[in-house]
Design an enzyme around this catalytic site. Sequence first.
Site: not given
Length: 291
Positions: A53, A97, A120
């Site tokens: 990422k 994460q 997200d």
Amino acid sequence: MANVIDGKSVAAALRLRVAAAAAGFSARVGRPPGLDVVLVGDDPASQVYVRNKGRACEEAGMRSTIHRLPVDVTQEALLSLLDGLMVDERVDGVLVQLPLPKHLDEQAVTDRVVPEKDVDGFHPSNVGALWLGREGLVPCTPWGCMRLLDEAGVKLEGARAVVIGRSNIVGKPMAALLLRRSATVVVAHSRTKDLPALCASADVLVAAVGRAKMLGADWVKPGAAVIDVGINRTAEGKLVGDVDYDAVVGHAGAITPVPGGVGPMTIACLLENTVRAAWRRAGLPKGELTI
Ligand code: NAD
């Protein structure tokens, strides 16, 4: 023979558009869009995801910072880091994460990311916006699946869509996105009866289960579009999807391979979400963001 949807090239094209938008943002705002990623512990798969990422951000001309916290970090320390990122003007997107170590309250942690920076799309406010048809940030994996369906020219309006899996990350937002495009959506899951027959009635079939090669040829209607979200490792160490690709590719209308289908889109859509979040936070005109 199915149209094999090349997620790698669709993702590469999206990343180029994101990079152009990021450059436009930098020129107007005087700093690049910024993504902060929080990684707790040393889970090897999470390390790889986070590194990828970060690298993808930099390639697109965006700032990325990875905050690595020890596996035994306290809930208070984690929340306090997040609170700092929420008030930092240069931070446009924040993601934690997952999964987190067991002693941490995952829900409390993801809820701490304010909706405007929630790239997200997990915050209840963004989930609500998605279902209400309002503007918000959409979870990256299902958003990537929609882009792939569009890229393949799959007609969604009035189509019968079956989504297998009801997770908050993939299945549920996927169903919302398909419904938003006027598909007739059925969400199937582990308790669904007669699943193969149900799937065989679908014009659009999305598998997000996590069981290697679960869907065989008799699960797929001839000509159907098949999106395989599953990522599974076989005993031989090979990466395969939830769909038995070799059995299905001959009669599906379109299909995503694993690897090289949905996977590459997830990161590209994360970059897209970060630029969208940055654009909105800076108050730039919506119509001038073309991704
Ligand atoms: P999850 O475990 O949270 O959800 C799986 C869903 O499958 C559940 O809703 C469950 O009801 C359903 N299910 C389980 N067994 C079933 C069965 N026998 N029949 C029908 N339904 C069944 O998983 P998730 O986070 O939604 O991820 C699903 C898969 O997608 C995993 O393989 C994951 O690795 C993969 N994934 C890929 C990406 C990507 O970028 N490509 C992103 C996220 C998840």
